[in-house]
Design a protein around this motif. Structure first.
Motif, PDB file in Angstrom:
ATOM      1  N   GLU A  59       6.938  21.875  -9.694  1.00  0.00           N
ATOM      2  CA  GLU A  59       8.172  21.715  -8.934  1.00  0.00           C
ATOM      3  C   GLU A  59       7.954  20.771  -7.744  1.00  0.00           C
ATOM      4  O   GLU A  59       8.824  19.952  -7.417  1.00  0.00           O
ATOM      5  CB  GLU A  59       8.684  23.071  -8.446  1.00  0.00           C
ATOM      6  CG  GLU A  59      10.067  23.017  -7.807  1.00  0.00           C
ATOM      7  CD  GLU A  59      11.149  22.509  -8.759  1.00  0.00           C
ATOM      8  OE1 GLU A  59      12.086  21.849  -8.268  1.00  0.00           O
ATOM      9  OE2 GLU A  59      11.045  22.771  -9.975  1.00  0.00           O
ATOM     10  N   ASP A  60       6.774  20.863  -7.121  1.00  0.00           N
ATOM     11  CA  ASP A  60       6.448  19.951  -6.027  1.00  0.00           C
ATOM     12  C   ASP A  60       6.412  18.500  -6.523  1.00  0.00           C
ATOM     13  O   ASP A  60       6.878  17.581  -5.840  1.00  0.00           O
ATOM     14  CB  ASP A  60       5.083  20.299  -5.417  1.00  0.00           C
ATOM     15  CG  ASP A  60       5.102  21.630  -4.666  1.00  0.00           C
ATOM     16  OD1 ASP A  60       6.185  22.026  -4.196  1.00  0.00           O
ATOM     17  OD2 ASP A  60       4.023  22.249  -4.566  1.00  0.00           O
ATOM     18  N   ILE A  61       5.845  18.316  -7.728  1.00  0.00           N
ATOM     19  CA  ILE A  61       5.763  16.977  -8.306  1.00  0.00           C
ATOM     20  C   ILE A  61       7.157  16.431  -8.588  1.00  0.00           C
ATOM     21  O   ILE A  61       7.458  15.263  -8.327  1.00  0.00           O
ATOM     22  CB  ILE A  61       4.914  16.989  -9.593  1.00  0.00           C
ATOM     23  CG1 ILE A  61       3.456  17.335  -9.255  1.00  0.00           C
ATOM     24  CG2 ILE A  61       4.985  15.647 -10.326  1.00  0.00           C
ATOM     25  CD1 ILE A  61       2.568  17.527 -10.462  1.00  0.00           C
ATOM     26  N   LEU A  62       8.039  17.309  -9.107  1.00  0.00           N
ATOM     27  CA  LEU A  62       9.416  16.898  -9.382  1.00  0.00           C
ATOM     28  C   LEU A  62      10.114  16.455  -8.096  1.00  0.00           C
ATOM     29  O   LEU A  62      10.810  15.434  -8.069  1.00  0.00           O
ATOM     30  CB  LEU A  62      10.186  18.036 -10.049  1.00  0.00           C
ATOM     31  CG  LEU A  62      11.653  17.754 -10.387  1.00  0.00           C
ATOM     32  CD1 LEU A  62      11.774  16.576 -11.350  1.00  0.00           C
ATOM     33  CD2 LEU A  62      12.296  19.007 -10.994  1.00  0.00           C
ATOM     34  N   PRO A  99       0.815  -1.196   0.000  1.00  0.00           N
ATOM     35  CA  PRO A  99       0.000   0.000   0.000  1.00  0.00           C
ATOM     36  C   PRO A  99       0.854   1.252   0.000  1.00  0.00           C
ATOM     37  O   PRO A  99       1.944   1.272   0.548  1.00  0.00           O
ATOM     38  CB  PRO A  99      -0.805  -0.104   1.308  1.00  0.00           C
ATOM     39  CG  PRO A  99      -0.399  -1.353   1.991  1.00  0.00           C
ATOM     40  CD  PRO A  99       0.684  -2.008   1.210  1.00  0.00           C
ATOM     41  N   ALA A 100       0.335   2.310  -0.626  1.00  0.00           N
ATOM     42  CA  ALA A 100       1.087   3.557  -0.719  1.00  0.00           C
ATOM     43  C   ALA A 100       1.370   4.137   0.653  1.00  0.00           C
ATOM     44  O   ALA A 100       2.342   4.851   0.850  1.00  0.00           O
ATOM     45  CB  ALA A 100       0.313   4.573  -1.570  1.00  0.00           C
ATOM     46  N   PRO A 114       8.352   3.823 -11.657  1.00  0.00           N
ATOM     47  CA  PRO A 114       7.087   3.519 -12.336  1.00  0.00           C
ATOM     48  C   PRO A 114       6.021   4.557 -11.966  1.00  0.00           C
ATOM     49  O   PRO A 114       5.907   4.965 -10.812  1.00  0.00           O
ATOM     50  CB  PRO A 114       6.718   2.136 -11.792  1.00  0.00           C
ATOM     51  CG  PRO A 114       8.030   1.534 -11.377  1.00  0.00           C
ATOM     52  CD  PRO A 114       8.812   2.691 -10.822  1.00  0.00           C
ATOM     53  N   ILE A 115       5.252   4.981 -12.945  1.00  0.00           N
ATOM     54  CA  ILE A 115       4.282   6.057 -12.749  1.00  0.00           C
ATOM     55  C   ILE A 115       3.222   5.693 -11.715  1.00  0.00           C
ATOM     56  O   ILE A 115       2.691   6.580 -11.023  1.00  0.00           O
ATOM     57  CB  ILE A 115       3.643   6.439 -14.101  1.00  0.00           C
ATOM     58  CG1 ILE A 115       4.667   7.169 -14.976  1.00  0.00           C
ATOM     59  CG2 ILE A 115       2.399   7.320 -13.916  1.00  0.00           C
ATOM     60  CD1 ILE A 115       4.169   7.527 -16.362  1.00  0.00           C
ATOM     61  N   PHE A 116       2.923   4.400 -11.538  1.00  0.00           N
ATOM     62  CA  PHE A 116       1.836   4.059 -10.617  1.00  0.00           C
ATOM     63  C   PHE A 116       2.152   4.481  -9.180  1.00  0.00           C
ATOM     64  O   PHE A 116       1.252   4.792  -8.404  1.00  0.00           O
ATOM     65  CB  PHE A 116       1.483   2.565 -10.689  1.00  0.00           C
ATOM     66  CG  PHE A 116       2.530   1.613 -10.201  1.00  0.00           C
ATOM     67  CD1 PHE A 116       2.677   1.332  -8.840  1.00  0.00           C
ATOM     68  CD2 PHE A 116       3.351   0.945 -11.106  1.00  0.00           C
ATOM     69  CE1 PHE A 116       3.624   0.420  -8.401  1.00  0.00           C
ATOM     70  CE2 PHE A 116       4.303   0.036 -10.663  1.00  0.00           C
ATOM     71  CZ  PHE A 116       4.439  -0.222  -9.304  1.00  0.00           C
ATOM     72  N   HIS A 117       3.449   4.535  -8.823  1.00  0.00           N
ATOM     73  CA  HIS A 117       3.810   5.004  -7.483  1.00  0.00           C
ATOM     74  C   HIS A 117       3.415   6.473  -7.302  1.00  0.00           C
ATOM     75  O   HIS A 117       2.924   6.875  -6.247  1.00  0.00           O
ATOM     76  CB  HIS A 117       5.314   4.847  -7.252  1.00  0.00           C
ATOM     77  CG  HIS A 117       5.761   3.428  -7.115  1.00  0.00           C
ATOM     78  ND1 HIS A 117       5.265   2.563  -6.164  1.00  0.00           N
ATOM     79  CD2 HIS A 117       6.668   2.710  -7.830  1.00  0.00           C
ATOM     80  CE1 HIS A 117       5.852   1.388  -6.283  1.00  0.00           C
ATOM     81  NE2 HIS A 117       6.699   1.442  -7.296  1.00  0.00           N
ATOM     82  N   LEU A 118       3.634   7.264  -8.353  1.00  0.00           N
ATOM     83  CA  LEU A 118       3.307   8.689  -8.283  1.00  0.00           C
ATOM     84  C   LEU A 118       1.797   8.894  -8.253  1.00  0.00           C
ATOM     85  O   LEU A 118       1.290   9.762  -7.532  1.00  0.00           O
ATOM     86  CB  LEU A 118       3.919   9.412  -9.486  1.00  0.00           C
ATOM     87  CG  LEU A 118       3.922  10.948  -9.428  1.00  0.00           C
ATOM     88  CD1 LEU A 118       4.777  11.446  -8.262  1.00  0.00           C
ATOM     89  CD2 LEU A 118       4.425  11.524 -10.743  1.00  0.00           C
ATOM     90  N   ARG A 119       1.068   8.085  -9.015  1.00  0.00           N
ATOM     91  CA  ARG A 119      -0.397   8.211  -9.018  1.00  0.00           C
ATOM     92  C   ARG A 119      -0.959   7.905  -7.624  1.00  0.00           C
ATOM     93  O   ARG A 119      -1.927   8.523  -7.183  1.00  0.00           O
ATOM     94  CB  ARG A 119      -1.010   7.279 -10.051  1.00  0.00           C
ATOM     95  CG  ARG A 119      -0.692   7.646 -11.507  1.00  0.00           C
ATOM     96  CD  ARG A 119      -1.752   7.135 -12.449  1.00  0.00           C
ATOM     97  NE  ARG A 119      -1.356   7.250 -13.838  1.00  0.00           N
ATOM     98  CZ  ARG A 119      -1.450   8.367 -14.559  1.00  0.00           C
ATOM     99  NH1 ARG A 119      -1.903   9.476 -13.988  1.00  0.00           N
ATOM    100  NH2 ARG A 119      -1.083   8.385 -15.825  1.00  0.00           N
ATOM    101  N   ALA A 165      11.922  12.078  -4.322  1.00  0.00           N
ATOM    102  CA  ALA A 165      11.777  11.469  -3.002  1.00  0.00           C
ATOM    103  C   ALA A 165      11.317  10.015  -3.105  1.00  0.00           C
ATOM    104  O   ALA A 165      11.831   9.134  -2.400  1.00  0.00           O
ATOM    105  CB  ALA A 165      10.799  12.279  -2.153  1.00  0.00           C
ATOM    106  N   LEU A 166      10.340   9.757  -3.996  1.00  0.00           N
ATOM    107  CA  LEU A 166       9.845   8.396  -4.168  1.00  0.00           C
ATOM    108  C   LEU A 166      10.926   7.484  -4.744  1.00  0.00           C
ATOM    109  O   LEU A 166      11.063   6.322  -4.334  1.00  0.00           O
ATOM    110  CB  LEU A 166       8.614   8.393  -5.080  1.00  0.00           C
ATOM    111  CG  LEU A 166       7.298   8.846  -4.456  1.00  0.00           C
ATOM    112  CD1 LEU A 166       6.220   9.010  -5.522  1.00  0.00           C
ATOM    113  CD2 LEU A 166       6.835   7.853  -3.390  1.00  0.00           C
ATOM    114  N   ASP A 167      11.686   7.996  -5.710  1.00  0.00           N
ATOM    115  CA  ASP A 167      12.752   7.200  -6.307  1.00  0.00           C
ATOM    116  C   ASP A 167      13.771   6.777  -5.245  1.00  0.00           C
ATOM    117  O   ASP A 167      14.212   5.623  -5.205  1.00  0.00           O
ATOM    118  CB  ASP A 167      13.448   7.998  -7.412  1.00  0.00           C
ATOM    119  CG  ASP A 167      14.658   7.261  -7.980  1.00  0.00           C
ATOM    120  OD1 ASP A 167      14.460   6.178  -8.545  1.00  0.00           O
ATOM    121  OD2 ASP A 167      15.780   7.773  -7.828  1.00  0.00           O
TER     122      ASP A 167
END
Length: 278
Positions: free
Chosen positions: A194-197, A178-179, A214-219, A202-204
C-alpha cells in the motif's frame, strides 16, 4: 485499410506485448474463423502481423517418394524423418499419424517440407502478433474514411499505444535529473504494498507523467530499502490485486539504456516499463 483489418490490428493492441492466440482475436462479434484467418494472412503479407502456425495435414511429395526408393543406408534424413516419409507414403495424414513424438513432430515435418520431401496440405494459426512494421503503420500511417464504428475499448487501447510511443515531454524530462530533486520523500524502511501504491501516485503527480509512470523513477526511490526482485514482486502483487497495470515500452528513443534496463524484463517481448494506477 479495410475496416476489418483495422479492427484486427486494434484487437492486438489490447493484449500483452501485442501477441496472443489467434482464437482470442475477434475483429467483429461472431466472425467466422475462416474469415478471421483470411484477414490475418492479408496482414501478414503486408508485414503488419506475423504468426506461428501448426501443420494439420501433410502428404508425401514426388522427391520424397524417390527418396524412399533409394538405399536406406544412404538417405540424407534422420530416423524420425524417415518415419514421417513412410507414414505419408500411405496417403495424406495428420501429424499425430506420423508416429513421431508430439514434442518433435512439428519440427521434423517442417524440416522435410523445407527440403521439398513432403507437402503441407493444411495448417492453422497458433499465435499472432503485431510486428514493428505494424506498430509503425499504426503510429505514422493509419488513415481511414470509413464510417464504420469501433468500440470504446479499441479506442482506449489505441490511445494507450500512442501514449507509449509518444510519452509526454514531462515524462521524459526527468531522465537526467537526480532522484533527490523531487519533493516525494525517500522511504527509510521497507514499505508495504500500500505504501508503494501511494508512492506511485505521488511520483506520478510530482513528475506529471499522466498516469504512465516509468518504473525507473520508482526504483530510484525504493532501491534501497527494497532489492530489485522485491520491488518486482510487489508490483506483480499490486497488478494481481487490480490496483495497477504494468505495460511495455514500445519506443525506446526518449530513454537511456540504464532507464530501459530498469524495466521488468520478460522472456518474450519488450520489458514492462510503465505503471498505471487505478
Amino acid at each position: 485499410m479495410d475496416v476489418k483489418e483495422l479492427k484486427f490490428l486494434l484487437k492486438l493492441l489490447g493484449v500483452p506485448d501485442y501477441r496472443t492466440s489467434i482464437t482470442k482475436v475477434e475483429p467483429t462479434p461472431k466472425m467466422k474463423a475462416s474469415e478471421r484467418d483470411r484477414i490475418g494472412r492479408q496482414l501478414i503479407e503486408r508485414g503488419l502481423v506475423d504468426c506461428t502456425e501448426e501443420i494439420q495435414k501433410l502428404a508425401i511429395a514426388p522427391p520424397g517418394k524417390s527418396l524412399l526408393q533409394a538405399d536406406p543406408t544412404t538417405l540424407p534424413i534422420s530416423e524420425q524423418e524417415l518415419k514421417v516419409l513412410k507414414a505419408t507414403a500411405k496417403g495424406s495424414i495428420s501429424p499425430g499419424q506420423t508416429g513421431v513424438a508430439a514434442d518433435q513432430r512439428q519440427a521434423v515435418i517442417q524440416s522435410l517440407a523445407a527440403r521439398g520431401f513432403i507437402k503441407i496440405i493444411d495448417k492453422k494459426f497458433k499465435e499472432v502478433w503485431l510486428t514493428e512494421r505494424g506498430k509503425e503503420f499504426l503510429r505514422d500511417e493509419l488513415e481511414s474514411n470509413s464510417t464504420s464504428t469501433i468500440t470504446l475499448k479499441m479506442l482506449t487501447d489505441y490511445l494507450r499505444f500512442l501514449r507509449k510511443v509518444y510519452p509526454s515531454e514531462k515524462a521524459a524530462l526527468p531522465q537526467t535529473s537526480p532522484a533527490s530533486e523531487t519533493a516525494v520523500p525517500v522511504p527509510t524502511k521497507k514499505p508495504s504494498d500500500e505504501d508503494i501504491l501511494q508512492l506511485i501516485r505521488a511520483l506520478d503527480q510530482e513528475l506529471a507523467t499522466d498516469n504512465y509512470l516509468p518504473i525507473f523513477h520508482l526504483r530510484q526511490k525504493l532501491q534501497p530499502p527494497l532489492s530489485r526482485p522485491e520491488l518486482d514482486q510487489a508490483l506483480y502483487r499490486l497488478e494481481g490485486d487490480d490496483k495497477i497495470e504494468l505495460s511495455s515500452l514500445v519506443d525506446t528513443n526518449p530513454y537511456s539504456d540504464e532507464q530501459i534496463n530498469a524495466g521488468i524484463h520478460q522472456d518474450i517481448g519488450c520489458p514492462l516499463f510503465f505503471i498505471t494506477y487505478f
